[in-house]
Design a protein around this motif. Structure first.
Motif, PDB file in Angstrom:
ATOM      1  N   VAL A 201      36.961  33.185  43.563  1.00  0.00           N
ATOM      2  CA  VAL A 201      38.248  33.175  43.081  1.00  0.00           C
ATOM      3  C   VAL A 201      39.174  33.592  44.280  1.00  0.00           C
ATOM      4  N   ARG A 202      40.041  32.711  44.452  1.00  0.00           N
ATOM      5  CA  ARG A 202      40.659  32.627  45.669  1.00  0.00           C
ATOM      6  C   ARG A 202      42.245  32.148  45.657  1.00  0.00           C
ATOM      7  N   ILE A 203      43.106  32.231  46.156  1.00  0.00           N
ATOM      8  CA  ILE A 203      44.245  31.669  46.675  1.00  0.00           C
ATOM      9  C   ILE A 203      43.796  30.184  47.159  1.00  0.00           C
ATOM     10  N   ARG A 211      48.399  28.731  44.355  1.00  0.00           N
ATOM     11  CA  ARG A 211      48.024  29.218  43.151  1.00  0.00           C
ATOM     12  C   ARG A 211      46.693  29.777  43.165  1.00  0.00           C
ATOM     13  N   ARG A 212      46.359  30.674  42.299  1.00  0.00           N
ATOM     14  CA  ARG A 212      45.092  31.272  42.519  1.00  0.00           C
ATOM     15  C   ARG A 212      43.939  30.102  41.908  1.00  0.00           C
ATOM     16  N   THR A 214      39.886  29.081  40.720  1.00  0.00           N
ATOM     17  CA  THR A 214      38.431  29.391  40.393  1.00  0.00           C
ATOM     18  C   THR A 214      37.584  28.120  40.788  1.00  0.00           C
ATOM     19  N   GLN A 327      40.964  37.128  46.120  1.00  0.00           N
ATOM     20  CA  GLN A 327      42.331  37.294  45.571  1.00  0.00           C
ATOM     21  C   GLN A 327      42.372  37.747  44.203  1.00  0.00           C
ATOM     22  N   PRO A 328      43.014  38.614  43.605  1.00  0.00           N
ATOM     23  CA  PRO A 328      44.159  39.378  44.200  1.00  0.00           C
ATOM     24  C   PRO A 328      43.269  40.850  44.840  1.00  0.00           C
TER      25      PRO A 328
END
Length: 371
Positions: A201-203, A211-212, A214, A327-328
Motif C-alpha cells: 500500500v503506497r502513494i 492516489r493511494r 494497493t 502510506q499513510p
C-alpha cells in the motif's frame, strides 16, 4: 534477560547453545566430515560429477556448521574473561565492547536455534524463487521488481550466490515475473515461509493524482531438484516455445531465439529461462525448474492428504502472508506470525531475517500440531 548480570546472561546463552549443540549432534557431523573427506580424496569420485558435487557440497556445509558452532562457543567462553577484565580495570570501553559482543552472540545463537528447526525432507536444498505481479497494474509490476530486489539483497547480505534464470519485463515499469536460484545450503528451508501473496500500500508514483494504490505480487519458493528425485514427466504433456530474450522496454538481449518457455499442460505450470545464450542450456534449466515445481506440488499434495487424515482443519496456510504499508503510515506486518516492523525501507533493502525466523518457528508449530 535484561535484569541479569553479565555472568547470568552468559550462563543462559551457554545453556541455549548446549541445546543447539545437542540437536545438531556435532559428534555425528564430525564423523561424517571425516568420511566425506576420504570420499573427496578419491580420484574416482569425479567420474560421476553430479555425485562429486553432492559430496563436496555436503562436506562444505557440515564443515561450515561445525566451525560456526565451535567459534561461537569459543567467543562465549572468551566473553566471560572480557567482562572480568572490564570489572577489574573499571574500564567503560571494555565493558561496552563486551556488551556489543554479548548482543551479537545472542543474535547468532538465536539464528542457530532456528536452524535446528530446519529438518524437513527438502530443507537442506537450494531454493528456486519465483515472483509474479498480480492485481494492481503497473504498480504491481513495480512491486514485483521491488520484491526481487529485496530477496537478492537479502542473499547478498549473507553472501549467498544467486542466479537469475528469467525475467519478463512489463511495458511501462517493473516486471511481470522472474525466477532465480539462491544457491546456499538450507536456502529452501529458510525461505519457504515466504511463499504467498505480498501486499503493498503506497502513494502510486505512476498516478498523476497521487492516489493511494494497493498492489499484489505472488512469491513461490520450491526446492532445487537433485539427481535422486523421481519426477516423471511425459514429453507429450509439454508445450515448448522458443523466443528472443528481451530486457526493459522490450529491448532485445540477444539476437537469436534462444530463450525457452516450457508449459506443463496437465498442471498449467510454466517455467522459462533466458540467461544462457544456448537454447539447449536454457531448455535444460527450464526443465529443471519444472521438475522442482512439480516436486513441490507433490509435497504439498501429500501434506494436504496427511492433514486431512489427521483431521487438521488448517490444511492450508492461506495465500496472503505479509502487508507492506508505506502510506499513510510506515509498517510491515506478517499476517501469520503477527510480527511487525516500522522500518519498511530496511525490510525492502533485504533486512528480513527477523521475519524469516518468525515464519520458521510458526511453520514448525503448525506442522507439529497441538500437543
Amino acid at each position: 534477560m535484561a535484569d541479569l548480570d553479565p555472568a547470568e546472561k552468559i550462563k543462559e546463552l551457554s545453556s541455549t547453545l548446549a541445546s543447539v549443540e545437542s540437536v545438531l549432534d556435532l559428534d555425528a557431523k564430525r564423523t561424517e566430515i571425516e568420511q566425506l573427506r576420504e570420499q573427496s580424496a578419491d580420484p574416482e569420485l569425479w567420474e560421476d560429477p553430479d555425485n562429486a558435487q553432492k559430496v563436496t557440497r555436503r562436506l562444505s556445509n557440515l564443515e561450515s556448521i561445525v566451525t560456526k558452532v565451535n567459534g561461537i562457543r569459543q567467543r562465549l567462553d572468551d566473553l566471560g574473561v572480557l567482562y572480568e577484565l572490564a570489572e577489574a580495570e573499571d574500564d567503560a570501553d571494555t565493558r561496552a565492547e563486551a556488551d556489543r559482543e554479548l548482543a551479537a552472540l545472542r543474535k547468532e545463537i538465536g539464528e542457530l536455534e532456528v536452524r535446528t528447526l530446519l529438518n524437513g525432507p527438502y530443507d537442506e536444498r537450494e531454493a528456486l524463487v519465483s515472483i509474479n505481479s498480480q492485481a494492481g497494474g503497473v504498480d504491481a509490476a513495480d512491486w514485483a521488481q521491488m520484491l526481487q530486489r529485496m530477496y537478492l539483497r537479502w542473499a547478498e547480505r549473507h553472501g549467498y550466490p544467486t542466479e537469475i534464470y528469467e525475467t519478463s519485463y512489463a511495458e511501462e515499469a517493473g516486471i511481470k515475473s522472474t525466477s532465480f536460484a539462491v544457491k546456499a545450503p538450507f536456502a529452501y528451508g529458510t525461505l519457504r515461509g515466504e511463499h504467498g501473496t505480498h501486499r503493498l500500500v503506497r502513494i502510486s508514483p505512476f498516478d498523476n493524482q497521487n492516489r493511494r494504490q494497493t498492489s499484489f505480487a505472488g512469491v513461490d519458493v520450491v526446492p532445487v531438484v537433485e539427481k535422486s528425485d523421481h519426477i516423471d514427466i511425459d514429453e507429450g504433456d509439454l508445450r515448448i516455445d522458443v523466443y528472443r530474450s528481451s530486457g526493459p522496454g522490450g529491448q532485445g538481449v540477444n539476437t537469436t531465439d534462444s530463450a525457452v518457455r516450457i508449459t506443463h499442460l496437465p498442471t498449467g505450470i510454466v517455467t522459462s529461462c533466458q540467461n544462457e545464450r544456448s537454447q539447449l542450456q536454457n531448455r535444460a534449466t527450464a526443465m529443471s525448474m519444472l521438475q522442482a515445481k512439480l516436486l513441490e506440488r507433490k509435497r504439498r499434495e501429500e501434506k494436504a492428504e496427511l492433514d486431512e487424515l489427521r483431521g487438521d482443519s488448517v490444511s492450508s496456510w492461506g495465500t496472503q502472508m505479509r502487508n507492506y504499508v508505506l502510506q499513510p503510515y510506515q509498517s510491515v506486518k506478517d499476517v501469520r506470525t503477527g510480527l511487525e516492523s516500522g522500518n519498511p525501507s530496511g525490510i525492502l533493502d533485504g533486512d528480513i531475517d527477523d521475519f524469516i525466523d518468525a515464519e520458521i518457528r510458526w511453520m514448525r508449530s503448525q506442522e507439529q500440531g497441538p500437543e
